[in-house]
Design a protein around this motif. Structure first.
Motif: not given
Length: 448
Positions: A183-193, A204-206
């Motif tokens: 799954l792609k969409g964030h522009q930086d490190s994904v931090q939590d799910l 998700s948060c980033s």
């Protein structure tokens, strides 16, 4: 064993025994030399005393012919001292008891040999509350191109989701060890799910300061929420599934409405980066931890800080609410002042810190009831065993540790990864644990 059998054995000459050919289990006749050994070695050091004990046994059981022959051959006096009364029976009882212990120990040794060959205790002989992850890992999964930041199980299906500093979320089948999709969409490190309880939604948060809501049936991002002013480090669904909680480096905790994507509450109080936020099972309380070295518990309805917990000496990386199944073990570990009937009955909370310790807190009193010391580096993740007896932790010392809460000690250490362990999850219904690492791998551990 019949009395006749013993009498006949005693009449047998010494040469008939000692060959090793006769079985020596509890049903076999008593070899004369064996009786001689057990009596002489302990209370009756001379052959004369041993003979008197045997003569007493023959006399008391009516073996008169055998007694006369025995006394004649042994050149014994006509009268037998009463102090030897019953001695032979006592010795025989001791032999039986010791032989039973030997048989029990042999059975345990055989089981231990089987476990050693198999690599772990067999699952069918152990209760699920005793199952813990065992090396080696079932699968080591590669695919992320940067450190893995979070690993979580799906609540319904045999799949898991992982996030990474490579800005992607990957979906895997943990039973088959297969990669399924990205799954792609964030522009930086994904931090939590986090999944909701139905497993239909993933949040998700980033570090790109956004929160994304994914339709997990269509694998599509349906909402992106903005409002934090810095890296969003933690996210979770409220139990109802109607709201999402997030924590950020901007020092705030926010609540978002799933239906609209609007921020409906902001909680302030931490003085530094809020690393993690977790909601209790009924949704009434939030626990958060921060770079300010504190753990805070918040009342959701009023946004008030119920208690601030201050015993860690470094950044607090993670928090986790204890399930009710763990209350008993925690109370026993905490000591006599927390036995049943005490006012202090939780709820309980675990926190892991860069000070290398894990602390267990009683939220009703704001007291740390005990600490778990053993990691050699930052503690990055903690999870309670569904059975409540154990706590699992992942740390930058590259290990996965299983802690016995009742005894407050490390029960088992697994050398889990080649680099820092960043995250772990324990499936609530299936015997699996997963870990993620800076080494860019995700590992699946089977519990036995």
């Amino acid at each position: 064993m019949s009395r006749k059998g013993i009498g006949q054995t005693l009449r047998t000459s010494d040469s008939d025994h000692g060959t090793g050919s006769r079985r020596s289990d509890c049903r076999s006749p008593i070899p004369y030399l064996f009786l001689k050994k057990i009596i002489v070695d302990e209370d009756l050091p001379t052959e004369d005393r041993m003979n008197k004990a045997i003569a007493d046994y023959l006399s008391n059981n009516g073996y008169n012919n055998a007694l006369n022959e025995f006394m004649k051959e042994a050149d014994m006096p006509a009268e037998i001292d009463k102090k030897y009364g019953g001695l032979l029976e006592k010795k025989w009882t001791s032999v039986i008891r010791l032989q039973k212990k030997v048989m029990d120990l042999e059975a345990k040794l055989a089981d231990a040999e089987k476990e050693y060959i198999a690599g772990a205790p067999s699952r069918d002989k152990r209760s699920p509350i005793e199952w813990v992850p065992r090396p080696p890992e079932k699968y080591s999964l590669s695919g992320h191109r940067a450190p893995v930041t979070r690993v979580i199980f799906h609540p319904v299906f045999s799949i898991m989701a992982t996030s990474s500093e490579d800005a992607t979320i990957k979906i895997w089948d943990y039973e088959a060890g297969d990669f399924e999709r990205t799954l792609k969409g964030h522009q930086d490190s994904v931090q939590d799910l986090a999944f909701d309880q139905t497993g239909k939604w993933l949040v998700s948060c980033s570090a790109d300061m956004s929160i994304k809501l994914w339709d997990f049936q269509a694998y599509e991002c349906v909402k992106t929420m903005h409002g934090h002013d810095h890296n969003v480090s933690s996210v979770q669904f409220m139990p109802s599934g109607d709201f999402i909680i997030s924590a950020s480096r901007d020092k705030t905790i926010k609540m978002w409405e799933v239906a609209t994507g609007y921020c409906v509450k902001t909680l302030t109080g931490h003085r530094e980066w809020v690393r993690s936020v977790r909601v209790n099972p009924d949704g009434s309380l939030l626990a958060s931890c921060s770079n300010d070295q504190t753990v805070r518990v918040w009342v959701v309805s009023t946004k008030e800080c119920k208690v601030e917990l201050r015993e860690h000496d470094h950044v607090v990386e993670c928090v986790e609410w204890a399930p009710e199944s763990a209350n008993s073990a925690i109370c026993e570990g905490a000591g006599s002042d927390m036995k049943k009937g005490s006012n202090r009955a939780g709820p309980f909370l675990a926190s892991g810190s860069r000070d290398k310790s894990i602390k267990i807190w009683d939220i009703s009193t704001g007291v740390c009831v005990f600490s778990l010391i053993g990691h050699d580096n930052w503690v990055r993740g903690v999870r309670f065993h569904p059975g409540g007896k154990y706590l699992l932790s992942a740390a930058d010392d590259k290990t996965l540790r299983i802690w016995d809460l009742k005894n407050k000690r490390c029960h088992k250490t697994l050398e889990a990864h080649q680099h820092f362990c960043t995250s772990l999850d324990f499936h609530k219904n299936s015997p699996y644990v997963i870990t993620g690492s800076v080494d860019q791998t995700v590992k699946v551990w089977e519990c036995r």
